[in-house]
Design an enzyme around this catalytic site. Structure first.
Site, PDB file in Angstrom:
ATOM      1  N   PRO A 177       0.882  -1.222  -0.037  1.00 43.38           N
ATOM      2  CA  PRO A 177      -0.044   0.060  -0.020  1.00 43.38           C
ATOM      3  C   PRO A 177       0.780   1.477   0.079  1.00 43.38           C
ATOM      4  O   PRO A 177       1.901   1.178   0.524  1.00 43.38           O
ATOM      5  CB  PRO A 177      -0.735   0.086   1.359  1.00 43.38           C
ATOM      6  CG  PRO A 177      -0.231  -1.468   2.168  1.00 43.38           C
ATOM      7  CD  PRO A 177       0.617  -1.928   1.278  1.00 43.38           C
ATOM      8  N   ASP A 178       0.221   2.458  -0.443  1.00 41.44           N
ATOM      9  CA  ASP A 178       0.901   3.686  -0.524  1.00 41.44           C
ATOM     10  C   ASP A 178       0.871   4.231   0.782  1.00 41.44           C
ATOM     11  O   ASP A 178       0.129   5.378   1.104  1.00 41.44           O
ATOM     12  CB  ASP A 178       0.095   4.458  -1.551  1.00 41.44           C
ATOM     13  CG  ASP A 178       0.669   5.923  -1.858  1.00 41.44           C
ATOM     14  OD1 ASP A 178       1.947   6.049  -1.620  1.00 41.44           O
ATOM     15  OD2 ASP A 178      -0.087   6.843  -2.211  1.00 41.44           O
TER      16      ASP A 178
END
Lengths: 289, 289, 289, 289
Positions: free
Chosen positions: B54-55
């Site tokens: 995930p970012d």
């Protein structure tokens, strides 16, 4: 039993071939897993193109392994790493085996070409002496504290050698410890594959055979299994779809100055978040810890 | 003048905004260049997803930089690297500036959030104190032997702060040395962007402004330019196209057991070779040297 | 002019040879700079040993370059990177040139042996065909956007070939664009070096010559300069000192169960801080930014 | 049982403390193993200095892990990796646990300071909230598919907090799953260590305790064991010996223009080959394969 041996056994019990698909990064590995493939092909062409370089042994083993590890971390599928002709002499091959096993890569596919490796669909490839190559296979299998599944890839047919040569090589490589064979063909039909599989059965060799139907897509997994394949590798279709899709997307944005016409046909941003595993992030405290 | 300053000047002369597109590896950088974009956005969301994570600040600066460099090596376009909030304290920010400049990255975009960074479209982001952030900008600009183009990205509107706060931050960041501003908005119209650009013009600040029309795709590059944007970043459309295309490709292969139905709609293998630069390989001798 | 050309010119003006010393990490590079050396030798033996592997081409170019860069970042001295025989075929050599130049490495030293490289003091090394090697040198020099200083290292004497062969190679390599030559010898006197330098002068070749007095330490830098050397590489003495010192230190700790008897003879912890540049850290705020 | 638990048990059976020594690369790890130490301390100060940067959280987790892996590959000893305060928020801590375990690192030592980490012997360190830190410990222990041995390092005494605070933290961290504690002290006597160990025994906590006698070298391993230490970490003596030895070597070469006066006191080149494992290289064929 290694994970690849286990899934080969299970597939054999189900009377089917393994379906292995080429990925080149975390996202494509995740999509491969969600689509239901049995394993990931961490291929040289895909990884090279992800670096923007030709499939000609340009990337170092470090770079190739790092990208294979990226896929391994992103999904639970077994990873079959394409290691070209092993990246160097036997000492380098031995280190390769140690490092790939240490990194959690399940299997490697090594091919009987001499460096500099060239993509199999290009001219000017040069076969390795079969005994030299068989020794390389045995070095991988005998490397301490590793249990890599080794696919010995036979490039004899690609190089224009005879079926007899391909079969002799098969026997040597299995004897040297190869867990499976890959027979590569650039024909548009399965005739060569058929002959090779039949020829191998006549020698009582029951090594699993992997095939790579890039030039003969009209043969489906069931037909290839009936011919004798235990595994089918769809090596480059994902990358080819990416080229078409991104090219179209970028051209549309340039043309319209916006992504508006594309919005309904491309995945949503939320879908990206979902694929990245954003939902399983741990909560963080107010002070950001 | 840095390359980004040069192309900004040239675009201003042509009365147009720069078109910057998100890429995440060598191939997508090559396709961006061929499509005619002005620069590459090496964004955190794309690179994170290429790793399958995930970012959320999960990747290290080393990993983020390596992927930006991969893009830089694959094309001639200037690279704008998304550096989240700078990866740490001012000493780390200073090392970041040194390493990114050393690697040939043209510009960085740093945002005024506190770690742990979260994608701007998620809740629970926390703004950085504007003076602390401005100091970070000045540290980058003052790092010896670097000439990074610095875009200071304002997350105030994303975080629900007032337009006044956004404009105050803009003034501080420009004073600290930022070469450009990016104003981020998650509205579905350009109203916020419009107000911000007008507000900035009233203060006689002529800093270039970048916008990221993820949630407002109906605004095209000409409209955004008229509002005051000097650059438009299409951050994630390529990645979103990839998800759709690869998902479809993998499902079709699973369904049909072959890629036959896809062959006419996906790029050819030769096209992959072409994009990889295979034609410009030097010839090798018979002994493989 | 490259930095190495500049310092060679300046040393020639001062009628002295360059003193180049082998380092293998940031600390040893810092100590080399403080001691007053002219340049760093980022040698294969040292870097290999820093990884715990033999000097036999085991590490990848990625690993070798990363350690050279580590030294480059730690000091201001020019770095001469030992690149063995170039890590592969001409396409790999070309990429090597691009990547080393991009990383800020000033010069490379490439040797005319065939892979698998073996340390020059071991048997079983095999010379490369001189024309194949000269081509490799020209590929480095012609790589676009690079200006690497190239030292062509002649292993003919090491391999038992004649002085005539060594001199013929020298001429070919200079013609191919080499900026300097290194002549390697495993004799315990300078007789070979003397003959080579004289022979080269007779051919009117004024290429700078580097020598590596590992087996002939009784020749000092002034004598070597009088013989014709423009640079002297002290390749491995730092690493050899480390082995003795660390071995002694570890044995003493095991023997006494404490470092007490060593405290007066080893550097203080404050000295480590000083060498690491701790004094030039920027202050951080109370909130750690 | 993890390897570190096993050797702790075995040492307890022998009524002795583990001796753990700081290394920072492959060579120093090999020398540690040959000297008979029980485990390797892959410490932040040593690795930072090997990069030429201060011990202030400057290196990324990627760089820190890579150097720990370098040591792991070079010897058979268990590796205890210093992970500062965990490199970020809990999601980063969780990824750290996954990656370190995947890489074959046996244990990590995490300290209860807030970022930016500073070497413990410098001012301006800031303690983490004990519950936040305990949560971080539990995140490591609960990370799926890992079995890292976790040493929770208490910096309370370093930061000037009370013995009671140190003991309260100890209890919390053990409850959170820490496999061992490290108590750090910058006093020149063992009085603090003694009090802490006694205090812990009174609470019936039998967690193993590690100590780091940098400032109190007059206490030997037997005395520290009698006080209650299960392991003694000689963190930086090897690096300090290197500084002295290399400094002397480089100065002598500069002074004499040769290494002649050093030859009898530094290891031979053959000794380098031996330590690198050159004797266990596989033979290569005439064609270099």
């Amino acid at each position: 039993l290694s994970r690849l041996q286990e899934i080969l056994l299970r597939a054999a019990g189900d009377d089917r071939a393994l379906r292995v698909v080429g990925a080149h990064d975390g996202l494509t590995a995740i999509l491969a897993e969600r689509a239901g493939f049995d394993a990931i092909w961490a291929g040289g062409l895909g990884i090279s193109l992800a670096h923007g370089v030709p499939d000609a042994g340009i990337l170092t083993m470090t770079e190739r392994l790092a990208d294979a590890v990226r896929m391994k971390r992103a999904c639970e599928l077994p990873i079959i790493a394409d290691v070209d002709s092993g990246f160097g002499d036997v000492n380098i091959v031995r280190r390769m085996a140690t490092l790939y096993a240490e990194a959690g890569i399940d299997g490697v596919c090594i091919e009987d070409k001499r460096g500099p490796k060239r993509n199999s669909f290009w001219p000017s490839n040069c076969l390795e002496d079969p005994h030299v190559f068989a020794h390389r296979v045995s070095v991988i299998k005998e490397t301490p504290k590793t249990s890599l599944f080794v696919i010995a890839r036979i490039e004899a047919l690609i190089a224009g050698e005879s079926m007899g040569d391909a079969l002799d090589r098969a026997a040597l490589y299995v004897e040297a410890g190869a867990d499976a064979l890959a027979i590569h063909s650039k024909h548009e039909t399965v005739a060569e594959i058929d002959k090779f599989c039949s020829g191998l059965q006549e020698t009582d060799c029951d090594s699993p055979i992997f095939v790579i139907p890039t030039t003969y897509p009209s043969a489906d997994v069931h037909q290839l299994h009936r011919l004798g394949a235990s595994g089918v590798i769809y090596a480059n279709q994902g990358m080819r779809a990416i080229v078409s899709a991104v090219e179209h997307t970028f051209e549309e944005i340039m043309l319209h100055g916006s992504s508006l016409p594309l919005e309904s046909s491309i995945a949503s941003v939320d879908r990206l978040f979902d694929l990245s595993g954003a939902h399983s992030l741990l909560p963080v405290t107010a002070t950001g810890q």
